[in-house]
Design an enzyme around this catalytic site. Sequence first.
Site, PDB file in Angstrom:
ATOM      1  CE  LYS A  73       1.004 -17.740  -2.668  1.00  0.00           C
ATOM      2  NZ  LYS A  73       0.306 -18.812  -2.277  1.00  0.00           N
ATOM      3  CG  ASP A 122      -6.980  -4.266   4.056  1.00  0.00           C
ATOM      4  OD1 ASP A 122      -8.237  -4.045   4.672  1.00  0.00           O
ATOM      5  OD2 ASP A 122      -7.246  -3.517   2.852  1.00  0.00           O
ATOM      6  CG  ASP A 163      -2.494 -20.101  -0.749  1.00  0.00           C
ATOM      7  OD1 ASP A 163      -1.634 -19.829   0.403  1.00  0.00           O
ATOM      8  OD2 ASP A 163      -1.921 -20.464  -1.482  1.00  0.00           O
ATOM      9  CE1 TYR A 179      -3.158  -2.700   0.116  1.00  0.00           C
ATOM     10  CE2 TYR A 179      -3.967  -2.215   2.090  1.00  0.00           C
ATOM     11  CZ  TYR A 179      -3.814  -3.060   0.990  1.00  0.00           C
ATOM     12  OH  TYR A 179      -4.796  -4.062   1.009  1.00  0.00           O
ATOM     13  CG  ASP A 227     -12.581  -6.335   6.050  1.00  0.00           C
ATOM     14  OD1 ASP A 227     -12.064  -6.011   7.196  1.00  0.00           O
ATOM     15  OD2 ASP A 227     -12.925  -5.761   5.148  1.00  0.00           O
TER      16      ASP A 227
END
Length: 361
Positions: free
Chosen positions: A192, A248, A224, A142, A252
């Site tokens: 990852k 992020d 994942d 980001y 959620d």
Amino acid sequence: MKYDIAVLPGDGIGPEVTAQAVEILKAVGRKFGHEFVLHQGKIGGCAIDACGEPLPAATLELCKKCDAVLLGAVGGPKWDSLPGNMRPEAGLLGIRAGLELFANLRPAVIYNALKSASPLRGDIIKDGIDILVVRELTGGMYFGHKGRLRQEGMPEAAFDTETYSAEEVERIARVAFEAAMKRSRRVTSVDKANVLESSRLWREVVVRIARDYPRVELNHMYVDNAAMQLVRNPAQFDVILTSNMFGDILSDEASMITGSIGMLPSASLGSGKLGLYEPIHGSAPDIAGQDKANPIAAILSLGMMMKYSLELDQAADLIERAVKNVLDRGYRTGDIMSEGARLTGTREMGRLIGEEIEKIG
Ligand code: NAD
């Protein structure tokens, strides 16, 4: 002890839920003999109306002088047509950056009394869920180098770069391990590393920091798989430590499996003790001013403040127990209402939790 607390109620239901959290703060003060000095400040739409900007310099200065910040929520249709950097939400980004808050802590808890609100099957959540997602907040993709590539004869392209320094990983890892020490002492670091070089550095640093916390069990999971495990077997997680973008998405997902947005608190922390505490929900303009908002997310945010900024662990426990008891007694605001439960408004829910705090402990 005396503590200075900045209170930024914001917009919509923000002032309603913050008012109830402040009542709980006063009850905690009476119970433990602490003095909480409250300093009111403006942020978001109400600051735009009063001062012409979403984060007035005076608000930031006020927060810097305090021990902790309690924030309600910002935004609403009245300010939706303003340009991005002038919108109420810009106040949130500004305060997080201005206070150098690089760690975001979001617990996802399912209370026994509210199990039916979860979208997950009963057998999956039978052992309850109590997860803390620790998300890096100021680095990664980001904030990395980004841009558009326009070359004659080539299709238009764009790029974003995931960059983490060892130092950035180290400081967020320490937050996660410290938090785990106050919980079940298990950290799952999500990355990852099978594909990304930045994840390989992330993993190396986390392994190194873990040596300073021999009582905490560390395991690693690819993102994942973590997304899948959260819905397959959420009870396996205690603290999830992860980067900005993965956090992020996963925070959620974790909050949705609890089934109620009005119940979930958050904390944003920096390198010192100063922290910003706020519900994860927004300003809910659809129910603002109607005494319908659930104040529990704001009250539990106050609980996190006790734990992480003020080191009043006993007070934090008391707040959590009081919320649980009131839910066990069948009281519900509209968003978590179920058959046979007793419907309360925002103020009554706050009053019941306050009374419970006076009673127990
Ligand atoms: P929202 O979280 O405000 O509301 C989503 C839904 O959840 C609504 O139906 C609302 O009534 C309900 N809800 C939210 N909190 C509740 C509570 N405590 N009790 C009962 N019901 C609750 O999200 P939205 O509608 O997408 O956004 C509304 C405004 O809030 C927008 O301006 C948005 O930009 C802003 N927003 C602010 C924050 C923040 O301040 N941190 C976060 C998200 C959205």
